[in-house]
Design an enzyme around this catalytic site. Structure first.
Site, PDB file in Angstrom:
ATOM      1  N   SER A   1      -6.229   5.505 -22.709  1.00 31.92           N
ATOM      2  CA  SER A   1      -6.160   5.338 -24.179  1.00 31.92           C
ATOM      3  C   SER A   1      -5.451   6.529 -24.817  1.00 31.92           C
ATOM      4  O   SER A   1      -6.084   7.349 -25.478  1.00 31.92           O
ATOM      5  CB  SER A   1      -7.547   5.123 -24.768  1.00 31.92           C
ATOM      6  OG  SER A   1      -8.479   6.093 -24.363  1.00 31.92           O
TER       7      SER A   1
ATOM      8  N   GLY B   1      30.526   5.087 -58.038  1.00 38.24           N
ATOM      9  CA  GLY B   1      30.452   5.582 -59.405  1.00 38.24           C
ATOM     10  C   GLY B   1      29.144   5.324 -60.115  1.00 38.24           C
ATOM     11  O   GLY B   1      29.105   5.270 -61.350  1.00 38.24           O
TER      12      GLY B   1
END
Length: 643
Positions: free
Chosen positions: A552, A40
């Protein structure tokens, strides 16, 4: 109706001016509503807006029409519709995004953030809580304390909220039973003892019916505490507390409209400053005196936390964006290694060792994050082992920045209000510029304060001059089997033949020594490249031309190494070979093993390769021989070194 005369108009203007002045001087309280799904929260905020008369007639008419259309409250007004603005929220009956609303009473101004209750949107809840002074934690009276109640309590406490309201909502659905309320309060009290909560107040409410929202409810005569709005009007405000702290102002902008004026602009984060006060600029440590406090409305004698001003100094002191102007006798610290609590907000998990951007106040630095010391189970507060952090996870890690960061612990030893300006930060992905995390600095690591750069008499330029060359890093990247090592080896031979001083770092060779402790998962690959980058940088300090041949695979790590090197000395060479060609070569039989599932995390098969977007040199090995490729690299290097 007769138009008002000049005297009446003057009185009206005076009344309006007095009203606006009164509104401007009101304290501002920022708070959030949080809790589990369907507790609520949105209804409560809608009721607050309605009862404080913050809804216009046309909004009210639209709300009544929408409430009838939705029909979720049995013919009554659905106040949640005032807040749930997204169509997806209305369709699902839940809050997804953070909704901010402003309202005012005779005593205070308020900004309330309605935060989502679903665990999936934890990052949204943290965003809303990051600027709040107080948390209104809603609990459905029928359900009691839930895991999400504990989760949101911990998260609110984590980001520095020290005051809570436990709003036990939907009391109308349990017939305002005091025993139900008392049981929930007792359960929460047991959990709250584990949290860093300064104070909390429990209030029985009904957002739908309005009980104990603005006025005391006759249907709960056993409750004699304040209404929700009365409590919100009386709690201390963090902005007022900040004014009692030592003066801090991060510099956002150096204001230099002409040669006759030089000021430093920013928002005062804490304390107050007066003309004539001694101040210190951090991290340089230079001291001076405030000469003027300049604003658009004229000079001030004094400015306090929350005000944006321009300060001028009595002396010529070096000060720029990212520096912090502070009280001379009580300045903040500066360090480059910290322990920090991190809330991860990205779908892609944290990659330890990867370089991210860290933004703290007006400072932006590069940062690497170590594997978490532990991850926090936000439901039980247990500490769990973790190698990374996934979406919505919270953990504690050590972090290292590329230069000193001016900071203060997010929460001081006394546990006072959060230092969000100099203690809280966000993490940004360097490649996408997306915000991926938020964090709070716990403390600087002791080793950071004991390690200082050693001044050397023989520097990089002297070594390079002795060798008769400009140092550089030739960074070969590409798939396994692309020919990186072959081309790099030929390039080194050609450079040595020209009298150059070189060193070749090859991926396989380094894995046998320096990096033999690393595997091939993403985090290990990142650490592998970080170490190689550091070694390559040290070798350029020795005056060498360094060649590296590594897959890499990630752009972020190649950029990290580029950032380590002096400008213009890093040359990225993309050995561009299609995976089909590389797989055909497969001299070591690695692709075949990866296809068979015998090698895990193999680049190009079950681990990604991110090709360079703008390499300095690109070699297509399907068009050039290894000899021709090596000649192309040497030519590119010599052109670079001659410029």
């Amino acid at each position: 109706m007769a138009r008002p005369g000049s005297r009446e108009r003057a009185l009206i203007i005076d009344d309006i001016g007095a009203f606006l002045d009164q509104q401007q001087k009101k304290e501002m309280l920022r708070f959030i509503t949080c809790g589990s799904v369907d507790d609520g929260k949105s209804t409560l905020i809608g009721r607050l807006l309605y009862d404080s008369q913050q809804i216009f007639e046309d909004q009210m008419a639209s709300l009544e029409a929408d409430s009838k259309k939705v029909g979720t409250q049995g013919g009554k007004i659905d106040f949640a519709l005032l807040v749930d603005g997204l169509s997806a929220e209305r369709e699902q009956g839940i809050t997804i995004d953070v909704a901010y609303r402003f309202f005012t009473t005779d005593k205070r101004k308020f900004i309330v953030a309605d935060t989502p209750g679903h665990e999936q949107y934890t990052r949204n809840m943290v965003t809303g809580a990051s600027t709040a002074d107080l948390a209104v934690l809603l609990v459905d009276a029928r359900k009691g304390i839930l895991q999400q109640t504990r989760r949101h309590s911990y998260l609110a406490s984590l980001v520095g909220i020290r005051r809570f309201v436990l709003a036990v909502n939907k009391m109308d659905l349990v017939n305002y039973d005091q025993a139900v309320f008392d049981k929930i309060v007792a359960d929460y009290a047991e959990f709250a003892e584990k949290l860093d909560v300064e104070e909390w107040t429990a209030i029985p409410v009904s957002g739908l019916e309005g009980d104990n929202i603005v006025a005391a409810s006759e249907r709960a005569p056993w409750y004699d505490g304040p209404s929700l709005i009365a409590h919100l009007e009386s709690v201390p405000v963090a902005s007022v507390e900040n004014q009692q702290k030592p003066m801090r102002m991060p510099v956002q902008w150096v204001n230099r409209p002409d040669q006759s004026f030089r000021g430093f602009s920013g928002q005062i984060a804490a304390g107050c400053v007066r003309a004539g006060d001694p101040v210190r600029v951090i991290p340089s440590g230079k001291t001076t005196t405030v000469e003027r406090i300049v604003t658009m409305g004229g000079d001030l004698d004094e400015a306090v936390a929350g005000q944006s001003v321009t300060l001028t100094f009595a002396d010529e002191v070096d000060c720029s964006r990212g520096d912090v102007i502070a009280a001379s006798d009580d300045p903040p610290q500066a360090a480059d290694q910290f322990e920090a609590t991190i809330v991860w907000m990205a779908d892609e998990a944290l990659l330890p060792g990867r370089a991210y951007l860290l933004k703290l106040g007006t400072q932006t630095v590069s940062v690497t994050i170590q594997p978490p010391k532990y991850q926090v189970d936000v439901n039980t507060l247990d500490r769990l082992a973790a190698k990374t952090l996934d979406l919505n996870a919270i953990g504690v890690s050590e972090i290292t920045t590329d230069r000193d960061l001016v900071f203060e612990p997010y929460v001081d030893e006394a546990g006072g209000s959060a230092n969000r300006t100099l203690g809280g930060f966000i993490l940004i992905d360097k490649m996408t510029n997306a915000t991926v995390g938020a964090g709070m600095i716990n403390f600087a690591l002791r080793r950071a304060q004991n390690i200082h750069p050693q001044a050397l008499d023989i520097d990089r330029e002297t070594r390079a001059l002795q060798m008769g060359q400009r140092p550089a890093v030739l960074w070969f990247t590409g798939l396994s089997g692309a020919g990186k090592s072959t081309v790099a080896n030929l390039v080194e031979k050609k450079l040595v033949a020209r009298g150059r001083h070189t060193f070749l770092l090859d991926g396989d060779n380094v894995r046998h020594g320096l990096n033999k402790d690393l595997g091939f998962e993403d985090a290990d690959r990142i650490e592998n490249i970080r170490r190689i980058g550091e070694v390559a940088r040290l070798m350029t300090d020795a005056g060498l031309i360094v060649l590296t041949a590594f897959i890499s695979p990630f752009r972020a790590e190649r950029q990290m190494v580029r950032d380590m090197c002096d400008e213009g000395t890093f040359i990225e060479i993309f050995v561009d070979t299609p995976i089909e060609v590389a797989e055909q070569r497969d001299v070591k039989g690695l692709y075949a093993k990866a296809r068979a599932g015998k090698i895990k995390n193999f680049t190009g098969i079950d681990s990604p390769y991110e090709p360079p977007l703008e390499p300095d040199v690109q070699i297509d090995t399907t068009q050039l021989s290894a000899e021709e490729a090596a000649d192309a690299v040497v030519d590119a290097l010599l052109r670079r070194l001659e410029n």
